[in-house]
Design a protein around this motif. Structure first.
Motif, PDB file in Angstrom:
ATOM      1  N   THR A 152     -11.261 -81.265  64.881  1.00  0.00           N
ATOM      2  CA  THR A 152     -10.103 -80.382  64.173  1.00  0.00           C
ATOM      3  C   THR A 152      -9.162 -81.527  63.684  1.00  0.00           C
ATOM      4  O   THR A 152      -8.790 -82.706  63.863  1.00  0.00           O
ATOM      5  CB  THR A 152      -9.481 -79.709  65.440  1.00  0.00           C
ATOM      6  OG1 THR A 152      -8.842 -78.798  64.484  1.00  0.00           O
ATOM      7  CG2 THR A 152      -8.893 -79.974  66.248  1.00  0.00           C
ATOM      8  N   LEU A 153      -8.630 -80.655  63.016  1.00  0.00           N
ATOM      9  CA  LEU A 153      -7.668 -81.362  61.990  1.00  0.00           C
ATOM     10  C   LEU A 153      -6.559 -80.408  61.682  1.00  0.00           C
ATOM     11  O   LEU A 153      -6.801 -79.422  60.830  1.00  0.00           O
ATOM     12  CB  LEU A 153      -8.331 -82.295  60.773  1.00  0.00           C
ATOM     13  CG  LEU A 153      -6.609 -82.568  59.828  1.00  0.00           C
ATOM     14  CD1 LEU A 153      -6.120 -84.333  60.064  1.00  0.00           C
ATOM     15  CD2 LEU A 153      -7.633 -83.226  58.727  1.00  0.00           C
ATOM     16  N   LEU A 154      -4.961 -80.275  61.791  1.00  0.00           N
ATOM     17  CA  LEU A 154      -3.717 -79.413  61.255  1.00  0.00           C
ATOM     18  C   LEU A 154      -3.109 -79.688  60.044  1.00  0.00           C
ATOM     19  O   LEU A 154      -3.339 -81.003  60.211  1.00  0.00           O
ATOM     20  CB  LEU A 154      -2.537 -79.776  62.467  1.00  0.00           C
ATOM     21  CG  LEU A 154      -1.748 -78.600  62.383  1.00  0.00           C
ATOM     22  CD1 LEU A 154      -2.585 -76.580  62.628  1.00  0.00           C
ATOM     23  CD2 LEU A 154      -0.415 -78.639  63.583  1.00  0.00           C
ATOM     24  N   LEU A 155      -3.920 -79.233  59.582  1.00  0.00           N
ATOM     25  CA  LEU A 155      -3.090 -79.303  57.794  1.00  0.00           C
ATOM     26  C   LEU A 155      -1.440 -78.453  57.899  1.00  0.00           C
ATOM     27  O   LEU A 155      -1.735 -77.438  57.962  1.00  0.00           O
ATOM     28  CB  LEU A 155      -3.505 -78.741  57.047  1.00  0.00           C
ATOM     29  CG  LEU A 155      -5.064 -79.242  57.054  1.00  0.00           C
ATOM     30  CD1 LEU A 155      -5.868 -78.602  55.424  1.00  0.00           C
ATOM     31  CD2 LEU A 155      -4.951 -80.361  56.284  1.00  0.00           C
ATOM     32  N   SER A 156      -0.573 -79.325  58.162  1.00  0.00           N
ATOM     33  CA  SER A 156       0.449 -78.775  57.387  1.00  0.00           C
ATOM     34  C   SER A 156       1.879 -79.776  56.964  1.00  0.00           C
ATOM     35  O   SER A 156       1.283 -80.368  57.705  1.00  0.00           O
ATOM     36  CB  SER A 156       1.428 -77.964  59.203  1.00  0.00           C
ATOM     37  OG  SER A 156       2.504 -77.878  59.710  1.00  0.00           O
ATOM     38  N   ASN A 157       3.326 -79.173  56.231  1.00  0.00           N
ATOM     39  CA  ASN A 157       4.538 -80.246  55.870  1.00  0.00           C
ATOM     40  C   ASN A 157       5.169 -79.938  57.064  1.00  0.00           C
ATOM     41  O   ASN A 157       6.567 -80.187  56.853  1.00  0.00           O
ATOM     42  CB  ASN A 157       4.351 -79.311  54.836  1.00  0.00           C
ATOM     43  CG  ASN A 157       3.583 -79.269  53.920  1.00  0.00           C
ATOM     44  OD1 ASN A 157       2.556 -80.441  54.094  1.00  0.00           O
ATOM     45  ND2 ASN A 157       3.462 -78.866  53.106  1.00  0.00           N
ATOM     46  N   ASP A 158       5.159 -78.982  58.557  1.00  0.00           N
ATOM     47  CA  ASP A 158       6.457 -78.308  59.192  1.00  0.00           C
ATOM     48  C   ASP A 158       6.560 -80.097  60.072  1.00  0.00           C
ATOM     49  O   ASP A 158       5.881 -80.131  60.854  1.00  0.00           O
ATOM     50  CB  ASP A 158       6.081 -76.856  59.560  1.00  0.00           C
ATOM     51  CG  ASP A 158       7.310 -76.614  60.414  1.00  0.00           C
ATOM     52  OD1 ASP A 158       7.081 -77.470  62.069  1.00  0.00           O
ATOM     53  OD2 ASP A 158       7.254 -75.486  60.667  1.00  0.00           O
ATOM     54  N   GLY A 159       7.356 -80.285  60.024  1.00  0.00           N
ATOM     55  CA  GLY A 159       8.146 -81.370  60.539  1.00  0.00           C
ATOM     56  C   GLY A 159       7.791 -80.982  62.196  1.00  0.00           C
ATOM     57  O   GLY A 159       7.367 -81.478  62.625  1.00  0.00           O
ATOM     58  N   GLY A 160       7.898 -79.919  62.463  1.00  0.00           N
ATOM     59  CA  GLY A 160       7.903 -79.142  63.871  1.00  0.00           C
ATOM     60  C   GLY A 160       6.546 -79.263  64.363  1.00  0.00           C
ATOM     61  O   GLY A 160       5.852 -80.216  65.931  1.00  0.00           O
ATOM     62  N   ALA A 161       5.888 -79.183  63.532  1.00  0.00           N
ATOM     63  CA  ALA A 161       4.638 -78.787  64.002  1.00  0.00           C
ATOM     64  C   ALA A 161       3.230 -79.673  63.934  1.00  0.00           C
ATOM     65  O   ALA A 161       2.406 -80.606  64.730  1.00  0.00           O
ATOM     66  CB  ALA A 161       3.015 -77.391  62.737  1.00  0.00           C
ATOM     67  N   MET A 162       3.817 -81.217  63.059  1.00  0.00           N
ATOM     68  CA  MET A 162       3.250 -82.170  63.295  1.00  0.00           C
ATOM     69  C   MET A 162       3.718 -82.223  63.872  1.00  0.00           C
ATOM     70  O   MET A 162       2.803 -83.377  64.855  1.00  0.00           O
ATOM     71  CB  MET A 162       3.685 -82.789  61.598  1.00  0.00           C
ATOM     72  CG  MET A 162       3.219 -82.567  60.717  1.00  0.00           C
ATOM     73  SD  MET A 162       3.438 -83.745  59.314  1.00  0.00           S
ATOM     74  CE  MET A 162       4.987 -83.291  58.832  1.00  0.00           C
ATOM     75  N   LYS A 163       5.505 -83.258  64.688  1.00  0.00           N
ATOM     76  CA  LYS A 163       5.306 -83.431  65.738  1.00  0.00           C
ATOM     77  C   LYS A 163       5.116 -82.584  67.038  1.00  0.00           C
ATOM     78  O   LYS A 163       4.050 -83.516  67.885  1.00  0.00           O
ATOM     79  CB  LYS A 163       7.179 -83.487  65.663  1.00  0.00           C
ATOM     80  CG  LYS A 163       7.723 -84.171  67.367  1.00  0.00           C
ATOM     81  CD  LYS A 163       7.007 -85.862  67.124  1.00  0.00           C
ATOM     82  CE  LYS A 163       7.771 -86.450  68.128  1.00  0.00           C
ATOM     83  NZ  LYS A 163       7.394 -87.867  67.428  1.00  0.00           N
ATOM     84  N   VAL A 164       4.686 -81.649  67.464  1.00  0.00           N
ATOM     85  CA  VAL A 164       3.889 -80.734  68.373  1.00  0.00           C
ATOM     86  C   VAL A 164       3.336 -81.338  68.407  1.00  0.00           C
ATOM     87  O   VAL A 164       1.877 -81.648  69.477  1.00  0.00           O
ATOM     88  CB  VAL A 164       4.505 -79.583  69.023  1.00  0.00           C
ATOM     89  CG1 VAL A 164       3.622 -78.805  69.386  1.00  0.00           C
ATOM     90  CG2 VAL A 164       5.954 -79.282  68.882  1.00  0.00           C
ATOM     91  N   ALA A 165       2.366 -81.827  67.313  1.00  0.00           N
ATOM     92  CA  ALA A 165       0.585 -81.643  66.875  1.00  0.00           C
ATOM     93  C   ALA A 165       0.592 -83.583  67.691  1.00  0.00           C
ATOM     94  O   ALA A 165      -0.460 -83.174  68.616  1.00  0.00           O
ATOM     95  CB  ALA A 165       0.170 -81.092  65.912  1.00  0.00           C
ATOM     96  N   GLU A 166       1.642 -83.753  67.274  1.00  0.00           N
ATOM     97  CA  GLU A 166       1.356 -85.422  67.923  1.00  0.00           C
ATOM     98  C   GLU A 166       0.969 -85.570  69.419  1.00  0.00           C
ATOM     99  O   GLU A 166       0.511 -86.101  69.797  1.00  0.00           O
ATOM    100  CB  GLU A 166       1.847 -85.972  67.240  1.00  0.00           C
ATOM    101  CG  GLU A 166       1.999 -87.288  67.313  1.00  0.00           C
ATOM    102  CD  GLU A 166       3.328 -88.090  66.177  1.00  0.00           C
ATOM    103  OE1 GLU A 166       3.071 -89.489  66.287  1.00  0.00           O
ATOM    104  OE2 GLU A 166       4.392 -87.506  66.122  1.00  0.00           O
ATOM    105  N   LEU A 167       2.262 -84.355  69.945  1.00  0.00           N
ATOM    106  CA  LEU A 167       2.416 -84.427  71.143  1.00  0.00           C
ATOM    107  C   LEU A 167       1.054 -84.362  72.304  1.00  0.00           C
ATOM    108  O   LEU A 167       1.314 -84.502  72.989  1.00  0.00           O
ATOM    109  CB  LEU A 167       3.657 -84.061  71.806  1.00  0.00           C
ATOM    110  CG  LEU A 167       5.710 -84.346  71.313  1.00  0.00           C
ATOM    111  CD1 LEU A 167       6.185 -82.921  71.324  1.00  0.00           C
ATOM    112  CD2 LEU A 167       5.477 -85.742  72.092  1.00  0.00           C
TER     113      LEU A 167
END
Length: 180
Positions: free
Chosen positions: A97-112
């Motif tokens: 899967t791959l999350l498509l988001s411009n939301d900084g929090g969502a990107m950081k939490v996805a990374e975590l």
């Protein structure tokens, strides 16, 4: 902005909203399969991810010297949380899967949580690999136009120059496009 009559949209937003309207029509016709989360099995996962998103917001507000925004509510980040939990469940089942988001929090939490992500800049940059016509300068300008008032990308994730929008393919593999 989807489903807002075109007459009530500013000229600047009219073109941006056409895409959102198309997605709403596709969702309404159920042409995209949406897998709802089972409330009994997902509540803990969603709560955990919501906590991470809210902690990210709180830390960002503290760094900026801001207090919580009045729009903070129980529903804030619900979409991001469900998207991340669905991604986690897809990976747990052996899928990709791959999350498509411009939301900084969502990107950081996805990374975590070990979920790969891309933002609109990554998608625009991929055009350099599939179509040599637009120059890196043009792609950067398109990115800046799109993110000036809509689809903003956090400063830490924003491209810093045209190199981001250049094809880096070597031996048929592009580290930017193929990253997942």
């Amino acid at each position: 902005m989807a489903n807002i009559p075109s007459a009530f949209r500013t000229p600047e937003n009219r073109l941006r909203c056409n895409g959102a309207d198309a997605i709403v029509r596709i969702l309404d016709r159920e042409e995209i399969r949406v897998l709802p989360l089972s409330p009994s099995t997902a509540v803990d996962e969603v709560d955990r991810v919501l906590r991470q998103l809210r902690e990210y917001d709180a830390a960002a507000n503290e760094r900026a010297g801001r207090t919580a925004e009045p729009s903070d509510s129980a529903h804030k980040h619900a979409g991001e949380a469900h998207s991340i939990v669905n991604a986690l469940r897809t990976v747990a089942r052996g899928g990709t899967t791959l999350l498509l988001s411009n939301d900084g929090g969502a990107m950081k939490v996805a990374e975590l949580n070990g979920i790969p992500y891309k933002h609109v800049g990554n998608l625009i940059a991929e055009l350099a690999c599939v179509d040599p016509a637009p120059t890196a300068e043009e792609l950067l300008q398109h990115f800046n136009d799109v993110t000036a008032h809509f689809a903003t990308v956090p400063q830490r994730s924003r491209p810093t120059g045209t190199d981001f929008f250049s094809c880096h393919m070597t031996d048929g593999v592009c580290g930017s496009c193929d990253r997942m």
